[in-house]
Design an enzyme around this catalytic site. Structure first.
Site, mmCIF file in Angstrom:
data_model
loop_
_atom_site.group_PDB
_atom_site.id
_atom_site.type_symbol
_atom_site.label_atom_id
_atom_site.label_comp_id
_atom_site.label_asym_id
_atom_site.label_seq_id
_atom_site.Cartn_x
_atom_site.Cartn_y
_atom_site.Cartn_z
ATOM 1 N N LYS A 46 -3.166 5.962 -4.026
ATOM 2 C CA LYS A 46 -4.297 6.825 -3.701
ATOM 3 C C LYS A 46 -4.187 8.196 -4.357
ATOM 4 O O LYS A 46 -3.085 8.741 -4.499
ATOM 5 C CB LYS A 46 -4.390 7.006 -2.179
ATOM 6 C CG LYS A 46 -4.354 5.694 -1.403
ATOM 7 C CD LYS A 46 -4.355 5.927 0.095
ATOM 8 C CE LYS A 46 -4.001 4.654 0.840
ATOM 9 N NZ LYS A 46 -2.563 4.374 0.826
ATOM 10 N N ASP A 102 0.837 -1.199 0.000
ATOM 11 C CA ASP A 102 0.000 0.000 0.000
ATOM 12 C C ASP A 102 0.871 1.248 0.000
ATOM 13 O O ASP A 102 1.732 1.413 0.865
ATOM 14 C CB ASP A 102 -0.903 -0.009 1.243
ATOM 15 C CG ASP A 102 -1.822 1.194 1.293
ATOM 16 O OD1 ASP A 102 -2.980 1.067 0.865
ATOM 17 O OD2 ASP A 102 -1.378 2.270 1.764
ATOM 18 N N TYR A 159 2.558 10.126 -0.188
ATOM 19 C CA TYR A 159 3.656 9.550 0.583
ATOM 20 C C TYR A 159 5.015 9.880 -0.043
ATOM 21 O O TYR A 159 6.038 9.798 0.640
ATOM 22 C CB TYR A 159 3.534 8.022 0.676
ATOM 23 C CG TYR A 159 2.312 7.505 1.383
ATOM 24 C CD1 TYR A 159 1.427 8.347 2.052
ATOM 25 C CD2 TYR A 159 2.026 6.141 1.374
ATOM 26 C CE1 TYR A 159 0.305 7.854 2.685
ATOM 27 C CE2 TYR A 159 0.901 5.639 2.007
ATOM 28 C CZ TYR A 159 0.040 6.496 2.656
ATOM 29 O OH TYR A 159 -1.083 5.994 3.273
ATOM 30 N N HIS A 196 -8.203 9.350 -1.474
ATOM 31 C CA HIS A 196 -7.534 9.374 -0.173
ATOM 32 C C HIS A 196 -8.369 10.040 0.921
ATOM 33 O O HIS A 196 -8.230 9.714 2.107
ATOM 34 C CB HIS A 196 -6.192 10.110 -0.304
ATOM 35 C CG HIS A 196 -5.154 9.661 0.659
ATOM 36 N ND1 HIS A 196 -3.815 9.637 0.366
ATOM 37 C CD2 HIS A 196 -5.241 9.209 1.924
ATOM 38 C CE1 HIS A 196 -3.131 9.195 1.408
ATOM 39 N NE2 HIS A 196 -3.970 8.939 2.367
#
Length: 270
Positions: free
Chosen positions: A76, A46, A51, A107
């Site tokens: 996401k 994931d 990120y 998200h």
């Protein structure tokens, strides 16, 4: 149940019940963590655009000997990209060095944007850019609103979930709608691993507190994506398939709930 166990989503795509989360994992750490996870038998990874480690995840996948068809990769759509979700998806695919995403999630339930964005995500799904589409951080209110206009029911709702944040009403609602619940921060970001009552149950099973929390989620039919940058912890988090928590101890763990939110609180989002 074992590390290869999967659940069938509402579009018949199979998703592994255990995955590696990569939130707050920098590029180098993310690449190493994904490689260690794949070596340990994980097949579910994931990540997310925000990120900043999609490229590292892609590099690890290419360096591994695992075939693409064996992998389940989630990323996401970030809040700033709702103006052009198709472009954002393409950028994620490029960074991941993949032809398709297994699960593409919205998200956050961005106000005034989420319903329009969902229609575009439905198009991405129809185009084969993603094998499944879903949402993250959606409450029952957000899901009800989305379901009123969606042509495709979200396959997954990924939320903060653990025995200290046991969102049973949300879990029951998702089940009633055929939406698979997925838990991020299933280990309470480490905040509750030393709780004496949790430690006591862990000792009973000769397991760690983290393993108990992961197993608790799995036995509730929830997909869990514990995060770690440590090879030892990544392996430890996967060592949860050789025991079962008794019904009595599951009931004890259920009442650990403190509504403890350590990430975001989406309940105030209109």
């Amino acid at each position: 149940m074992n590390i290869n166990a999967k659940v069938k989503l509402n579009n018949d795509v199979e998703m592994p019940v255990l995955g590696l989360g990569t939130w707050q994992t920098g590029s180098k750490d993310a690449e190493n963590a994904v490689l260690w996870a794949l070596q340990a038998g994980y097949r579910h990874i994931d990540t997310a655009a925000v990120y900043g480690n999609e490229a590292a995840v892609g590099n690890a996948i290419r360096k591994s000997s695992v075939q693409r068809k064996e992998l389940f990769i989630t990323t996401k759509l970030w809040n700033d990209d709702h103006d052009d979700p198709a472009k954002a998806c393409s950028q994620s695919l490029k960074k991941l060095q993949l032809d398709y995403i297994d699960l593409y999630l919205m998200h956050w339930p961005v106000e005034r944007m989420r319903n329009k964005t969902w229609k575009i995500m439905e198009d991405l799904y129809r185009q084969g850019k993603c094998r499944a589409i879903g949402v993250s951080n959606f409450t029952i209110k957000h899901l009800n609103e989305l379901l009123m206009q969606a042509k495709i029911v979200p396959a997954v709702n990924q939320v903060e979930f653990n025995s200290y944040l046991y969102q049973k009403e949300l879990l029951d609602f998702c089940r009633s709608q055929g939406i698979q619940l997925e838990a991020y921060s299933p280990l309470t970001r480490g905040k509750k691993l030393g709780d004496p009552k949790l430690v006591s149950i862990a000792k009973k099973y000769s397991k760690t507190s983290a393993q108990i929390l992961i197993r608790w989620a799995l036995q509730h039919g929830i997909i869990a994506i514990p995060k770690s940058k440590s090879q030892e912890r990544i392996q430890e988090n996967a060592d949860v398939f050789d025991f079962s928590i008794s019904r009595e101890d599951m009931e004890i763990l259920d009442v650990f709930n403190e509504n403890l939110r350590l990430c975001w609180d989406p309940t105030d989002v209109l």
